[in-house]
Design an enzyme around this catalytic site. Structure first.
Site, PDB file in Angstrom:
ATOM      1  N   SER A 232      34.956  35.991  38.029  1.00 39.63           N
ATOM      2  CA  SER A 232      35.976  35.189  38.718  1.00 39.63           C
ATOM      3  C   SER A 232      36.567  34.222  37.693  1.00 39.63           C
ATOM      4  O   SER A 232      35.954  33.979  36.639  1.00 39.63           O
ATOM      5  CB  SER A 232      35.307  34.377  39.833  1.00 39.63           C
TER       6      SER A 232
ATOM      7  N   TYR B 209      28.347  29.312  43.466  1.00 35.39           N
ATOM      8  CA  TYR B 209      29.295  30.368  43.093  1.00 35.39           C
ATOM      9  C   TYR B 209      29.678  30.236  41.622  1.00 35.39           C
ATOM     10  O   TYR B 209      29.661  31.216  40.866  1.00 35.39           O
ATOM     11  CB  TYR B 209      30.529  30.257  43.990  1.00 35.39           C
TER      12      TYR B 209
HETATM   13  P1  NAD Z   1      35.052  40.738  50.551  1.00 34.63           P
HETATM   14  O1  NAD Z   1      34.343  39.767  51.434  1.00 34.63           O
HETATM   15  O2  NAD Z   1      36.284  41.409  51.043  1.00 34.63           O
HETATM   16  O3  NAD Z   1      34.011  41.851  50.039  1.00 34.63           O
HETATM   17  C1  NAD Z   1      32.667  41.543  49.715  1.00 34.63           C
HETATM   18  C2  NAD Z   1      31.842  42.817  49.771  1.00 34.63           C
HETATM   19  O4  NAD Z   1      30.461  42.475  49.513  1.00 34.63           O
HETATM   20  C3  NAD Z   1      31.879  43.504  51.148  1.00 34.63           C
HETATM   21  O5  NAD Z   1      31.967  44.898  50.974  1.00 34.63           O
HETATM   22  C4  NAD Z   1      30.521  43.140  51.751  1.00 34.63           C
HETATM   23  O6  NAD Z   1      30.048  44.106  52.674  1.00 34.63           O
HETATM   24  C5  NAD Z   1      29.655  43.122  50.492  1.00 34.63           C
HETATM   25  N1  NAD Z   1      28.388  42.423  50.714  1.00 34.63           N
HETATM   26  C6  NAD Z   1      28.192  41.182  51.245  1.00 34.63           C
HETATM   27  N2  NAD Z   1      26.877  40.925  51.338  1.00 34.63           N
HETATM   28  C7  NAD Z   1      26.215  42.034  50.854  1.00 34.63           C
HETATM   29  C8  NAD Z   1      24.849  42.387  50.702  1.00 34.63           C
HETATM   30  N3  NAD Z   1      23.866  41.557  51.061  1.00 34.63           N
HETATM   31  N4  NAD Z   1      24.553  43.596  50.168  1.00 34.63           N
HETATM   32  C9  NAD Z   1      25.545  44.469  49.820  1.00 34.63           C
HETATM   33  N5  NAD Z   1      26.854  44.179  49.953  1.00 34.63           N
HETATM   34  C10 NAD Z   1      27.182  42.978  50.462  1.00 34.63           C
HETATM   35  O7  NAD Z   1      35.366  39.911  49.221  1.00 34.63           O
HETATM   36  P2  NAD Z   1      36.327  40.220  47.982  1.00 34.63           P
HETATM   37  O8  NAD Z   1      37.346  39.160  48.008  1.00 34.63           O
HETATM   38  O9  NAD Z   1      36.743  41.637  47.903  1.00 34.63           O
HETATM   39  O10 NAD Z   1      35.306  39.886  46.764  1.00 34.63           O
HETATM   40  C11 NAD Z   1      34.705  40.876  45.944  1.00 34.63           C
HETATM   41  C12 NAD Z   1      34.229  40.221  44.654  1.00 34.63           C
HETATM   42  O11 NAD Z   1      35.337  39.644  43.981  1.00 34.63           O
HETATM   43  C13 NAD Z   1      33.204  39.092  44.858  1.00 34.63           C
HETATM   44  O12 NAD Z   1      32.214  39.145  43.848  1.00 34.63           O
HETATM   45  C14 NAD Z   1      34.052  37.840  44.706  1.00 34.63           C
HETATM   46  O13 NAD Z   1      33.295  36.750  44.263  1.00 34.63           O
HETATM   47  C15 NAD Z   1      35.038  38.307  43.646  1.00 34.63           C
HETATM   48  N6  NAD Z   1      36.273  37.520  43.599  1.00 34.63           N
HETATM   49  C16 NAD Z   1      37.094  37.448  44.695  1.00 34.63           C
HETATM   50  C17 NAD Z   1      38.247  36.679  44.628  1.00 34.63           C
HETATM   51  C18 NAD Z   1      39.235  36.554  45.805  1.00 34.63           C
HETATM   52  O14 NAD Z   1      40.120  35.702  45.753  1.00 34.63           O
HETATM   53  N7  NAD Z   1      39.147  37.373  46.837  1.00 34.63           N
HETATM   54  C19 NAD Z   1      38.546  35.983  43.444  1.00 34.63           C
HETATM   55  C20 NAD Z   1      37.685  36.087  42.347  1.00 34.63           C
HETATM   56  C21 NAD Z   1      36.542  36.872  42.448  1.00 34.63           C
END
Ligand code: NAD
Length: 260
Positions: A142, A155
């Site tokens: 991130s 985080y």
């Molecule tokens: P999201 O909530 O849409 O997806 C998260 C995924 O993790 C889902 O598929 C969920 O089922 C899975 N998950 C949650 N708990 C779990 C567990 N115990 N075991 C297995 N799977 C589990 O979120 P996203 O926005 O797609 O984020 C994905 C990644 O990208 C994360 O690591 C997040 O930190 C990172 N990220 C997101 C953003 C943003 O703005 N959306 C920005 C920077 C980084």
């Protein structure tokens, strides 16, 4: 390069992970889906990918909060497809609170999922990659892997940790044909972010456009969300031949956030 490979994407039942798994499938990879969304929704995605792209897709509901769950996920790929060539550690959660009020169990859960799960899956995937002399490890960190914001201690700690872990793995595998890189997105348009907007607009007496620009995207100079497809494009490039000398890198895709 991706065609015929096996890709395991953690947390691929939603958001960024779903886009990456779909993109790998479109490029001809077999995929292992994972996540904790409703099984029937994941089944629709799984069956759709097989039908649309003529690849094989399986779903593992492994809970990545534990070392056993992480090993179970990699084993599912190895058992079904004989190898795990591409591993994307993407599953992640967030919790926002001042440090002095931050619940211990939330700290532990974020460290377990956002950091330790990548250690356990990577550990389980490396022997097969080394044996084949080819592998791609991609960790979704991130902008918070490079800079901090208040109230996101767990985080930010986990995301800084995964950037360091990525560099270490890259050095250990530098001559093995296996690269390890971290992608550092800024705000990405995912269902998670999208759902917050109407309520925030109501609470602040703003339009939804104002919330996006002045609240959520305050940190992002372009004032635009990164899209999940853009993250999938970058992940795909990292799996290509042309990226074989990119290893140990952290690649920002954050609309200029960390340039400030
Ligand atoms: P999201 O909530 O849409 O997806 C998260 C995924 O993790 C889902 O598929 C969920 O089922 C899975 N998950 C949650 N708990 C779990 C567990 N115990 N075991 C297995 N799977 C589990 O979120 P996203 O926005 O797609 O984020 C994905 C990644 O990208 C994360 O690591 C997040 O930190 C990172 N990220 C997101 C953003 C943003 O703005 N959306 C920005 C920077 C980084």
């Amino acid at each position: 390069m991706i065609k015929g490979k096996t890709a395991v994407v953690t947390g691929s039942s939603s958001g960024i992970g779903k886009a990456m798994a779909s993109r790998f499938a479109a490029e001809g990879a077999n995929v292992v889906l994972n996540g904790i969304e409703k099984p029937e929704d994941v089944e629709e995605l799984r069956a759709g990918l097989e039908k649309e792209h003529g690849i094989r897709a399986i779903y593992s509901a492994a809970n990545l909060m534990t070392p056993e769950g992480c090993k179970e996920l990699i084993d599912a790929g190895l058992t079904e497809f004989g190898s795990v060539d591409i591993l994307v550690n993407n599953a992640g959660i967030q919790f926002v609170s001042p440090v002095e009020d931050f619940p211990d169990e939330k700290w532990q859960a974020i460290i377990n999922l956002n950091l330790s799960s990548a250690f356990y899956t990577t550990k389980a995937a490396i022997p097969g990659m080394k044996e084949k002399g080819w592998g791609r490890l991609i960790n979704i960190a991130s902008a918070h892997g490079l800079v901090a914001s208040p109230f996101k201690s767990a985080y930010v700690a986990a995301k800084h940790g995964i950037v360091g872990f990525t560099k270490t793995v890259a050095l250990e595998l530098a001559t093995a044909g296996v690269t390890a890189n971290a992608i550092c997105p800024g705000y990405v348009w995912t269902p998670l972010v999208e759902k917050q907007i109407p309520d925030t607009a109501k609470a602040r007496g703003m339009t939804e456009e104002q919330v996006k620009r002045d609240v959520i995207l305050d940190a992002q100079p372009t004032k635009e969300f990164v899209t999940v497809e853009e993250i999938a494009d970058l992940a795909c490039f990292l799996c290509s031949d042309g990226a074989r000398n990119i290893t140990g890198a952290h690649l920002s895709i954050d609309g200029g956030w960390t340039a400030e």
